[in-house]
Design an enzyme around this catalytic site. Sequence first.
Site, short mmCIF file in Angstrom:
data_model
loop_
_atom_site.label_atom_id
_atom_site.label_comp_id
_atom_site.label_asym_id
_atom_site.label_seq_id
_atom_site.Cartn_x
_atom_site.Cartn_y
_atom_site.Cartn_z
CG ASN A 37 -2.14 0.82 1.09
OD1 ASN A 37 -2.33 1.48 0.08
ND2 ASN A 37 -2.99 0.78 2.10
CG HIS A 122 -12.49 -3.36 9.81
ND1 HIS A 122 -11.59 -2.60 9.11
CD2 HIS A 122 -11.82 -4.44 10.23
CE1 HIS A 122 -10.42 -3.23 9.11
NE2 HIS A 122 -10.54 -4.35 9.77
NE ARG A 147 -10.35 -2.34 12.92
CZ ARG A 147 -9.47 -1.72 12.12
NH1 ARG A 147 -8.22 -2.19 12.02
NH2 ARG A 147 -9.80 -0.67 11.43
CE1 TYR A 159 -6.03 2.23 10.58
CE2 TYR A 159 -6.88 1.55 12.72
CZ TYR A 159 -6.51 1.25 11.43
OH TYR A 159 -6.63 -0.03 10.98
CG ASP A 210 -5.33 -1.52 14.47
OD1 ASP A 210 -4.28 -1.36 15.14
OD2 ASP A 210 -5.33 -1.65 13.22
CG HIS A 212 -3.05 1.94 12.85
ND1 HIS A 212 -2.27 2.68 12.00
CD2 HIS A 212 -3.54 0.93 12.12
CE1 HIS A 212 -2.31 2.13 10.80
NE2 HIS A 212 -3.06 1.06 10.85
CD GLU A 236 -4.44 -4.73 14.42
OE1 GLU A 236 -5.66 -4.98 14.46
OE2 GLU A 236 -3.86 -4.35 13.39
CD GLU A 262 -1.75 -3.62 10.34
OE1 GLU A 262 -2.75 -4.22 10.76
OE2 GLU A 262 -1.79 -2.48 9.86
NE ARG A 283 -3.20 -7.31 13.06
CZ ARG A 283 -4.20 -7.47 12.18
NH1 ARG A 283 -4.96 -8.54 12.27
NH2 ARG A 283 -4.44 -6.57 11.26
CG HIS A 312 -2.91 -6.70 7.62
ND1 HIS A 312 -1.99 -6.04 6.87
CD2 HIS A 312 -3.92 -5.83 7.85
CE1 HIS A 312 -2.42 -4.81 6.64
NE2 HIS A 312 -3.58 -4.65 7.23
CG ASP A 316 -3.84 -2.51 2.49
OD1 ASP A 316 -4.79 -2.46 3.28
OD2 ASP A 316 -2.66 -2.69 2.85
CD GLU A 339 -7.82 -6.55 9.43
OE1 GLU A 339 -6.60 -6.85 9.33
OE2 GLU A 339 -8.21 -5.38 9.57
CD1 TRP A 402 -1.93 7.38 10.23
CD2 TRP A 402 -1.60 5.44 9.16
NE1 TRP A 402 -3.13 7.00 9.69
CE2 TRP A 402 -2.96 5.80 9.02
CE3 TRP A 402 -1.16 4.25 8.59
CZ2 TRP A 402 -3.89 5.05 8.33
CZ3 TRP A 402 -2.07 3.49 7.89
CH2 TRP A 402 -3.43 3.88 7.76
O1 KDG Z 1 -2.10 -0.53 4.48
C1 KDG Z 1 -2.38 -0.28 5.80
C2 KDG Z 1 -3.74 -0.83 6.21
O2 KDG Z 1 -3.90 -2.14 5.76
C3 KDG Z 1 -3.86 -0.82 7.71
O3 KDG Z 1 -3.89 0.49 8.15
C4 KDG Z 1 -5.08 -1.55 8.17
O4 KDG Z 1 -4.28 -1.55 10.42
C5 KDG Z 1 -4.96 -2.06 9.57
C6 KDG Z 1 -5.75 -3.24 9.91
O5 KDG Z 1 -5.60 -3.71 11.03
O6 KDG Z 1 -6.50 -3.70 9.06
MG MG Z 2 -3.97 -2.94 12.05
#
Ligand code: KDG
Ligand code: MG
Length: 402
Positions: A37, A122, A147, A159, A210, A212, A236, A262, A283, A312, A316, A339, A402
């Site tokens: 991605n 999600h 989630r 996010y 998550d 993140h 996560e 991930e 993950r 994951h 993407d 997921e 991020w």
């Molecule tokens: O490319 C990044 C995304 O796949 C990500 O931000 C998604 O964190 C993610 C998740 O847990 O699906």
């Molecule tokens: Mg994630």
Amino acid sequence: MKIIDARVIVSSPGRNLVTLKIETEDGISGIGDATLNGRELAVVAYLQDHVVPCLIGRDARRIEDIWQYLYRGAYWRRGPVTMTAIAAVDVALWDIKAKAAGMPLYQLLGGRSREGALAYGHADGRNLEEALASVEKYRKAGYRAIRVQCGLPDIEKVYGVHVGEGPYEPAQRGLPEEERWSTPAYMRFVPTLFAAVRENFGEEVALLHDVHHRLTPNEAARVGKDLEPYRLFFMEDATPAENQEGFRLIRRATTTPLATGEVFNSVWDAKALITEQLIDYVRATIVHAGGISHMRTIASLAGLYGVRTGFHGATDLSPVTLGAAIHFDTWLPNFGIQEYMAHAEETMQVFSHGHRFEDGYLIVSEAPGHGVEIDEAKAALYPYQPAYLPVNRLEDGTVWDW
Ligand code: KDG
Ligand code: MG
């Protein structure tokens, strides 16, 4: 079974996806996902310029030898671009081998360990009310694991929370957007979110969240403790995991189950986390961690230490990765959860598949191979468009994780 052609297909049916197709002299072909991605074209160049020329003429049945050739033989090891490129080759070759054997891929891996792979969807909302409505929607659709992500008071974009209509999609066309983040606002709000979800939906549904990569280990320890009463399935990416030892601090402080990885691309990213039993779910995924061959190494090491997988599965990761993952999940003894984010309609016009979602589980395809095919003519209708994940800054402007 000589490889006679390998081509990279770049397409943007709803989002940018990169696919490698390998063809053999006896007419069997296979496909692998090569999507990274926001850095898609780096993998395209790596494959086209450096990998494809080395594949032509090789025996497609020698999956392990080709993996070693591309990993050890290149001298420069690991990293997301390299490992995504190797994964694409590896998955395409497993697809070919399973098709040649006339078997669905999970049979080649060792056969079925379960009837279906528990999947999580999600739910998200810009505020508590919307988040609860979204959880309700997923419950009604049959999800047993959900989630939950929610917007924060006074923060414009967060996010995991969709903007406008349609599901959440972080990568946006054009150059990277910038977002703001407030750790104190998040830490104040997140226990309220899960208290409300448990109050409304009871104890049975599995809840995931998550973070993140946005907290320090000490902050993550605090959040893990605060969420203990709501018994999460996992929390996560509580903190960036380059510093694997950072998880010691979180682990000592909380019994909330931890998942991470991930963004991992090799077993070395997860070694201490697994062998010190600092996490419950790894993950790392097939597409970014060297394909099925290397994921077997990671998952087998994890199995020795009671760590399970939680692949994951955002959009993407193309339908090819999802299809291959469901075979892996169906076989792997220490599978944990998968997921699952349904792909856009345009994506599904380009990729056909034989797996399905049923009653909270993903049911594997019984077609020979991994069961996912690409329609190249339709793929050509969606040319690549630059798109990037956002960049995150704290309220004072500092660039953050991020
Ligand atoms: O490319 C990044 C995304 O796949 C990500 O931000 C998604 O964190 C993610 C998740 O847990 O699906
Ligand atoms: Mg994630």
